[in-house]
Structure formats: C-alpha cells, structure tokens
Enzyme design. Sequence first.
Site: not given
Length: 533
Positions: A292, A468-470
Amino acid sequence: MKSKDYDYVIVGAGSAGCVLANRLSENPSLRVLVLEAGGSDRRFWVKVPVGYAVNYANPALNWGYHTDAEDTLNGRASYWPRGRVIGGCSSINAMAYVRGQAHDFDDWSAAGAAGWDWAAVRAAYARMETQSDRPQSGGPVWVQNLSDQMNPFSHHFLAAAREAGYRTLDDINQEQTEGLGFYRSNVRNGMRWSAADAFLRPALKRQNLTLEEHAHVVRLDFDGARASGLTYEQGGQTHRVVARKEVILSAGAINSPQLLQLSGLGPADLLKSQGIEVRQDLPQVGEGLQDHLAVSYQFRASQKTLNAILGRRTGRLAAGLRYILTRRGPLAVPVNQVGGFVRSHAAAAVPDVQLFCNPASYEVTPEGKIELDRDPGYLLSAQPCRPTSRGSVRIRTGHHMDAPAIRPNSLATEADRTAAIRASRILFALSQTSTLRSVTAGAKLPSLDTMDEAAMLDEFRNRASTVYHPTCTCRMGQGAQDSVIDARLKVHGVAGLRVVDASAFPNITSGNTNAPTMMLALRAADLILQDAG
C-alpha cells in the site's frame, strides 16, 4: 556437524510464526522449534503504544530494508522497516487491528486459494479475537476499543466525515466496513499486545517448544525433493536441524522468498546468475509483490492537538508520569486514531480508499526519526486499497546476510495512477468541510488548495510512502506458473515445506495486514495438523 531433530521447524517468530508455535505445540507429542533472527521484545518502547515512533528506525529491532529507486516515484527509494525481534512486525507496527473487507478474501478464493473466502476466514477471526467491549469473545488476540482515550481533536474528523457524506462506525471491523470510526488496536492494559504476547509467550511454558533467538537461517536442506531441515548460524556457530514433518517459513514477504531463492527454489535464470543450484524452477518465487502507498497532507490547527502534549518537553514528562501511574493517556494510544474505508467515486463497487486521520503533525528526519511539531497540527492520509501493480523481491548475491533487491513497481498501471488522484481528491474534499476549516489555521506546504489532478499525481509521486504492508511474494494459487504455494500453503513440487506469512496472500487486502496475517496462520495450523493426521 551434529543435528537436532524436531517435528516442525518454524522460521520467524513474527505475526505468523508465533501463532504456529502456539497451535502446533498444543500437542505434547510434537517437538517444535522456532528460529528468530532478532532478540527479545522486552523493551520499554516496544511495549509503550506510542513507541512506534521510536522503533520505526531502530536497527536493533528491524531489518531496515530499502527499496530500489523507482522512476514511477520520481527516482525515490523507500525505507521499509521489517521486524527483526520476537513478535516480528507485530512488535514494531502501529497496532491498528483491521480485518480487511469481505471481498478481499472472496478475491483470494477466486485467485486459486480455495477455502479462503470470507465465509471461511470470518470464523477464524472470531475465534482469534477478544474484543475489549464484548465479554462474550474469548480469543488470544486482544482488540482494544480506545475511543475513550483518543485525543479530543479526533472527534472533529468524525464530524467532518459525516459532513462529507460518509457513515461513522462504532467498529470498522463490523460486517459492513464502509465508513470512518476510531481504530481498534492491539493494546491491553495500556501496553502493546503483540503476536508474541498473544501466542508465543504462553506457549513457551511447554517443554516441547524451543525458541532460538539471533538465529540466522543460511539455507534449507533437502533429501531429494523433500525439505528435510535447515542450516542456521547463531553466535558464530553453524547448526543443522532436521524437520521430521515440515519446515515452515514465516519470515515475511521479504525474507521468505529470499530464503527460498538461496535454497535453490525460484526462477531458474535468477538462481543460475548467482551460482545457486536449481532444485525446483519456481518462476513466481519473489514475484507478485504488492504494497500500500499512502499520501499525507498536514495542517496547522487552531485548537490543541497531540502536539501540545507530545511536541513539548513538559507535556511529554506529564504524559509519561500519567502513563507510569495509570497506563492511560497519550502514551497508551497508538498513532492511528480515526480512519476507515470509503469509495472514491460513485461507480466504485466497494470502498477503495483507506483513510487515516491523526491529531498530530510531524517531520521525519533523514535518519528516520519522527519529530512532532511544537505547534498544534493534524494529518490526513489516504491509501488506495487494492493496487494492481506488482513488483518483486530478488536476491542480489548468494549470501544469506545480503539484502535482496526490493522493486515495488509502484504506480505501474493506469488504474493505480487514477486511484492515486482519487485518493488525493478525497483528502481535499475532507479538508474543505466546514468542520475542519473551522479548526484549521492553514496548510503545511504543500497545499492541496492549488492543485489540479496532474499536480496531485505528481505530488503523490514525490511524497507517497509505503504503509509497510508488503505481501504476495510467495502467493497461493493453482500451480507453479501462477503461484508459489497451493491453498494448503505447501510449496509446489517440494514435500515437507510450507510458507505461512503475508507473502502467501494471493492479493493484498484492503487495509492493515497484521490481523489477516495472524488469521492466515491460525487457519494454516489447522491445515498442518489435519495433514499430519
């Protein structure tokens, strides 16, 4: 080198690994080993909810990755902190508990992850959670309603949402997720409640569960086409462990594909270029990366915000004393206070933008330190929920301690560029409500007031950053040509090996990814135990 035997070896004591460790070790006949590259999470700023701002750039707690520079973001590289500590990212994240939207999981099922639709995962969420205001719930994951402790300025965001035509919700995790409300958080008794607190720490009382800290996995070991164990380094010594049943990678969306590639499982051309023997040509290992991106705009406020407390030394001291005495107050509340899911245009079939509204303004130093402004301010932020661009994680060398190349491929599609503009327009509309205008002294530069759509997109390219949503780098699917693992999380063509973490998502979920990762691990444990009979 003498090896030790276990039934299950779990790589990573993060959001997923902690869940697996607990569930698998419930059976006293199973011996379970958890390997964590980081150390203890028993640190003051890990446990204090507002400590997110401190942990963000602490190299003792995270891998501190950086992406490659991206032309689509005007040549910028991005800082990607990833948890390297007991609890993983659940020990350093902002603690927002967001399930995601129902259609996220129906899309998983449509992508080949049979059995992962909303009807299936909803039951897992309910089983996992204890809602602080619903005594009848009874799971290990504490979900706290902190609305009574939110900064008073945050109520202006909800009033502005209603003025802009959005619903306000008591709980953004309810069945109908469209609207804004106070974020619920993984906080219990004023302290962070991580996956380690919920799952790992209670399980460590069992004799059949072993945890090794500061253990860096070098490679997986094989017996023919079966993963038989792994080799790891710890304190300058090399160790080998045998997994009688399975090795489970829960190292996250960066480290899990990296370890597969280092072990000869991945795109054949990539492995050969690094001198690695190809054990299984799996072209999708490390591919499909999704994340995101959010853009934020900050404003000077004409009423007191958190800056009046945490932006000044005397305020911080008073808040600290209150926290020590009561476990309440500004230090006990995470950074995210108000937000939710909204539609960016009338034709959107489902909410397609997530909003964050925080009663503070700040600057991020070149070293990654977050410094609050002294004067009152607030922040509005928006992220498109379901980007269509996909990137990659690929090893640069054959050494396990060398960071891989992270290439998000942000804004690569026209759909994502349009979504960026629409997200920015929502922030502008919200900022123009009479509610927010009445408490705003002016915009911190840049200002949305002077931007047309082209300028909004350019500003998104200039300043948008990861949330910080890999995810998705070892995604579930139907076969090796479109995925890395099957719907039971088994690596295609390799026995005794699964991947259970956010890399297994077929598609990124609409919101924060910590709750879906724990849910995935809870259901994965059921599948693992079923397969073991």
